[in-house]
Design an enzyme around this catalytic site. Structure first.
Site, short mmCIF file in Angstrom:
data_model
loop_
_atom_site.label_atom_id
_atom_site.label_comp_id
_atom_site.label_asym_id
_atom_site.label_seq_id
_atom_site.Cartn_x
_atom_site.Cartn_y
_atom_site.Cartn_z
N LYS A 16 -8.49 4.50 -2.28
CA LYS A 16 -7.83 5.48 -1.64
C LYS A 16 -8.04 6.86 -2.33
O LYS A 16 -8.71 6.80 -3.33
CB LYS A 16 -6.21 5.40 -1.71
CG LYS A 16 -5.77 3.94 -1.00
CD LYS A 16 -4.47 3.65 -1.14
CE LYS A 16 -4.07 2.33 -0.31
NZ LYS A 16 -2.62 2.07 -0.18
N TYR A 57 -3.06 1.99 10.10
CA TYR A 57 -1.65 1.66 9.75
C TYR A 57 -0.63 1.50 11.02
O TYR A 57 0.49 1.76 10.81
CB TYR A 57 -1.11 2.85 8.90
CG TYR A 57 -1.67 2.85 7.53
CD1 TYR A 57 -1.72 1.51 6.70
CD2 TYR A 57 -2.33 3.90 6.79
CE1 TYR A 57 -2.13 1.55 5.36
CE2 TYR A 57 -2.54 3.89 5.66
CZ TYR A 57 -2.56 2.65 4.81
OH TYR A 57 -3.16 2.67 3.46
N ARG A 93 -7.10 -9.10 -2.85
CA ARG A 93 -5.69 -8.66 -2.99
C ARG A 93 -5.07 -9.29 -4.49
O ARG A 93 -4.20 -8.47 -5.01
CB ARG A 93 -5.06 -9.32 -1.74
CG ARG A 93 -5.20 -8.75 -0.59
CD ARG A 93 -4.67 -9.02 0.65
NE ARG A 93 -3.12 -8.97 0.64
CZ ARG A 93 -2.33 -7.97 1.10
NH1 ARG A 93 -3.20 -6.91 1.36
NH2 ARG A 93 -1.07 -7.88 0.95
N THR A 99 1.81 -4.69 -4.11
CA THR A 99 1.76 -3.11 -3.51
C THR A 99 2.64 -2.25 -4.55
O THR A 99 2.11 -0.90 -4.75
CB THR A 99 2.56 -3.37 -2.17
OG1 THR A 99 2.03 -4.31 -1.39
CG2 THR A 99 2.47 -1.96 -1.77
N ASN A 120 -1.38 3.98 -4.83
CA ASN A 120 -1.59 2.50 -5.22
C ASN A 120 -2.89 2.08 -5.34
O ASN A 120 -3.38 0.94 -5.19
CB ASN A 120 -0.74 1.53 -4.90
CG ASN A 120 -0.97 1.12 -3.27
OD1 ASN A 120 -1.64 1.62 -2.47
ND2 ASN A 120 0.04 0.28 -2.84
N HIS A 123 -6.63 -0.56 -1.18
CA HIS A 123 -6.06 -1.30 0.29
C HIS A 123 -7.02 -2.46 0.50
O HIS A 123 -8.41 -2.02 0.36
CB HIS A 123 -6.00 -0.26 1.50
CG HIS A 123 -6.07 -1.29 2.61
ND1 HIS A 123 -4.67 -1.68 3.01
CD2 HIS A 123 -6.86 -1.96 3.49
CE1 HIS A 123 -4.76 -2.36 4.30
NE2 HIS A 123 -6.01 -2.47 4.26
N GLU A 134 -9.57 -4.27 11.16
CA GLU A 134 -9.71 -3.07 10.15
C GLU A 134 -11.25 -2.63 10.14
O GLU A 134 -11.51 -1.55 10.22
CB GLU A 134 -9.13 -3.27 8.84
CG GLU A 134 -7.76 -3.59 9.13
CD GLU A 134 -6.81 -3.72 7.68
OE1 GLU A 134 -7.47 -4.13 6.65
OE2 GLU A 134 -5.71 -4.08 7.72
P1 CMP Z 1 -1.44 -0.62 1.71
O1 CMP Z 1 -2.03 -1.64 1.11
O2 CMP Z 1 -2.74 0.48 2.00
O3 CMP Z 1 -0.61 -0.75 2.95
C1 CMP Z 1 0.42 0.12 3.52
C2 CMP Z 1 0.54 1.17 2.46
O4 CMP Z 1 1.76 1.96 2.64
C3 CMP Z 1 0.73 0.60 1.08
O5 CMP Z 1 -0.60 0.08 0.50
C4 CMP Z 1 1.20 1.63 0.44
O6 CMP Z 1 0.07 2.60 -0.08
C5 CMP Z 1 2.47 2.34 1.24
N1 CMP Z 1 3.69 1.74 1.30
C6 CMP Z 1 4.04 0.59 1.52
N2 CMP Z 1 5.34 0.62 1.33
C7 CMP Z 1 5.74 1.85 0.86
C8 CMP Z 1 6.61 2.25 0.52
N3 CMP Z 1 7.85 1.49 0.49
N4 CMP Z 1 6.82 3.63 0.02
C9 CMP Z 1 5.70 4.29 -0.12
N5 CMP Z 1 4.49 3.99 0.54
C10 CMP Z 1 4.47 2.60 0.87
#
Ligand code: CMP
Length: 143
Positions: A16, A57, A93, A99, A120, A123, A134
């Protein structure tokens, strides 16, 4: 995908904008490449636009974190890649960690380098079906 091994898989990985900004893509790619038999078969640095993010998303559209997530994910270049290899979907993962980085174990990418859920770093597709969907979004030529 061509492979003689039935548990060989492919997955979509996004490093990211925080990973690119912080100069962590080399570190993260090194962790992926160290796994025996995994290989990166497509790799591209690009700034994602809203329409790509809406498709990627789709399941999160309307959630409270969706708009800030799109803003963050379009804030700079992302490194998008396809990684292939043995059990690579669950494997990446596991390397990424949970997450929420505060719940991610030490030794994982998020556990070692991140602190907040939105930023984070990585992905990775969560199933064979998600990976194929995807990959179509990011690398239509590889679908
Ligand atoms: P990702 O694996 O890219 O899938 C969805 C993304 O949304 C996740 O990683 C985070 O970057 C974001 N995300 C998921 N849950 C939350 C949350 N509760 N608050 C903020 N960001 C979130």
């Amino acid at each position: 995908m061509s492979s003689q091994n039935s548990s060989a898989q492919r997955t979509l990985v996004l490093l990211k904008p925080d990973a690119v900004r912080r100069g962590l893509i080399g570190e993260i790619i090194a962790r992926i490449e160290r796994k025996a038999g995994w290989r990166i078969t497509s790799l591209e640095l690009r700034t994602l636009d809203r329409s790509v993010l809406e498709r990627h998303y789709a399941e999160h559209v309307g959630k409270s974190f969706y708009e800030p997530l799109v803003e963050f994910m379009s804030s700079g270049p992302t490194a998008a890649m396809i990684v292939e290899g043995e059990e690579v979907i669950a494997g990446i993962r596991a390397l990424a960690g949970k997450t929420n980085p505060l719940e991610a174990g030490p030794g994982t990418i998020r556990g070692d380098f991140a602190t907040i859920t939105r930023e984070n770093l990585i992905h990775a597709s969560d199933s064979v079906d998600s990976a194929e969907r995807e990959i179509k979004v990011f690398f239509p030529g590889r679908a």
